[in-house]
Design an enzyme around this catalytic site. Structure first.
Site, short mmCIF file in Angstrom:
data_model
loop_
_atom_site.label_atom_id
_atom_site.label_comp_id
_atom_site.label_asym_id
_atom_site.label_seq_id
_atom_site.Cartn_x
_atom_site.Cartn_y
_atom_site.Cartn_z
N THR A 1 0.83 -1.22 0.00
CA THR A 1 0.00 0.00 0.00
C THR A 1 0.85 1.25 0.00
O THR A 1 0.46 2.29 -0.53
CB THR A 1 -0.93 -0.01 1.24
OG1 THR A 1 -1.85 -1.08 1.07
CG2 THR A 1 -1.68 1.28 1.42
N THR B 1 1.67 -4.18 4.33
CA THR B 1 1.52 -4.48 5.76
C THR B 1 0.98 -5.89 6.02
O THR B 1 1.18 -6.43 7.10
CB THR B 1 0.56 -3.48 6.44
OG1 THR B 1 -0.74 -3.61 5.85
CG2 THR B 1 1.04 -2.05 6.34
N ASP B 2 0.28 -6.46 5.02
CA ASP B 2 -0.46 -7.70 5.30
C ASP B 2 0.42 -8.90 5.67
O ASP B 2 0.01 -9.73 6.48
CB ASP B 2 -1.37 -8.06 4.12
CG ASP B 2 -2.59 -7.14 4.06
OD1 ASP B 2 -2.84 -6.44 5.05
OD2 ASP B 2 -3.28 -7.12 3.02
N SER C 1 1.23 -7.49 -0.84
CA SER C 1 1.94 -8.50 -0.04
C SER C 1 1.08 -9.70 0.35
O SER C 1 1.61 -10.70 0.84
CB SER C 1 2.59 -7.88 1.19
OG SER C 1 1.67 -7.72 2.25
#
Ligand code: SIN
Length: 312
Positions: free
Chosen positions: A13, A92-93, A59
């Site tokens: 992101t 971030t995932d 990700s």
């Protein structure tokens, strides 16, 4: 002079864009190149930086091939005498998974700083530029070693980091261990040492990542009957990380299936699906405990154990 910071881009992101500037949810991740991300932060103009695009993915789609390339590129740059540290921009995932993988493989003595953002680059309140600036500051800080993640002004160790919120900018926690430090107005303050381990080394990672051992995560839950374990074993699974309940408890039907799998040579590691705490080992445990590792990190432990040659 050791002053160069290398920024490796992988997407996420932080590199995402939305057609509608205020839309922090309906955007597409991994659209902007890492050089552009750096150019968008005026304070970085005076820092000796090198950028390299290692991947460009959301990700959620992270996989072994990118992990291997990233580990090799990070190791290459960290070994250069003129490089002070490496920054990795990421989604971030699965940030905590990549951070833990890199930590276990490289255990770098220089800083390897992961960063990310919860809002796309086109957001009027984008968090990426500040996170990237803070990450570069941490990567150039003499008191930092190993893989850490810098987000929202906080420094987390790869071991303790986990994503705990779906959309807020303060989406990460280090649980009971607490953060390693903070970045406040450009000043890096370290409050505790990171947990240390022994590097497996990149030579452990075979080039053909499609042949890496299959390790899956299995949840214990009401009605868990172990059928999924039997199916996975029939399909050639080599390792099973368990997301157990509470202090590592497992439904008795699932436990029977796991014990059978273990007796057939499948590696099993028991972590907890709880958001905090660790699995405290008991004398009558029949399945090994992953201690404070989350299920996704227990899976990486099993993966690396299975990649290790039998004599090592
Ligand atoms: C991703 O993980 O690549 C998308 C979500 C994010 O970075 O927050």
């Amino acid at each position: 002079m050791q002053n160069i910071i290398v920024v490796l881009g992988t997407g996420g992101t932080i590199a995402g864009t939305s057609a509608v500037a205020g839309d922090n949810i309906g955007y597409t991740a991994a659209q902007i190149g890492v050089s552009q991300l750096v150019k968008a932060v005026p304070e970085l103009a005076s820092v000796p930086l090198e950028c390299e695009q290692v991947a460009q993915v959301d990700s959620k789609d992270m996989g072994f091939a990118i992990w291997r390339t990233l580990a090799l590129r990070a190791a290459h740059h960290l070994a250069r005498a003129e490089v002070a540290g490496v920054v990795v921009t990421h989604g971030t995932d699965t940030l905590e998974e990549t951070a833990y993988f890199l930590q276990r493989v490289l255990e770098p003595t220089k800083p390897l700083v992961m960063t990310a953002a919860m809002r796309p680059a086109t957001s009027p309140q984008a968090d990426g530029p500040q996170n990237l600036l803070d990450a570069v500051r941490v990567a150039g800080h003499l008191g930092v070693q190993g893989v850490v993640a810098v987000l929202n002004g906080q420094i987390h160790s790869a071991h303790d980091l986990r994503k705990t919120h779906t959309y807020r900018v303060d989406a990460f926690s280090s649980g009971d261990a607490g953060v390693m430090g903070v970045v406040a107005h450009g000043e890096v303050r370290i409050s505790r040492a990171r947990p240390k381990g022994v590097a497996t080394g990149c030579e452990l990672l075979p080039t053909d990542t499609t042949a890496w051992p299959r390790v899956e995560i299995v949840h214990s839950h009401a009605g868990a009957d172990g059928a999924v374990v039997r199916l996975l074993c029939a399909d050639g699974v080599r390792g099973l990380a368990i997301a157990a309940t509470g202090n590592g408890t497992v439904h008795h039907h699932l436990e029977s299936a796991l014990l059978q799998a273990q007796s057939e040579g499948v590696k099993v590691l028991r972590s907890s699906r709880c958001l905090g705490g660790r699995v405290l080992a008991k004398a009558d445990d029949v399945l090994p405990s992953a201690d404070d590792l989350t299920p996704v990190k227990a899976r990486i432990e099993l993966l690396l154990e299975l990649l290790r040659p039998p004599s090592a």
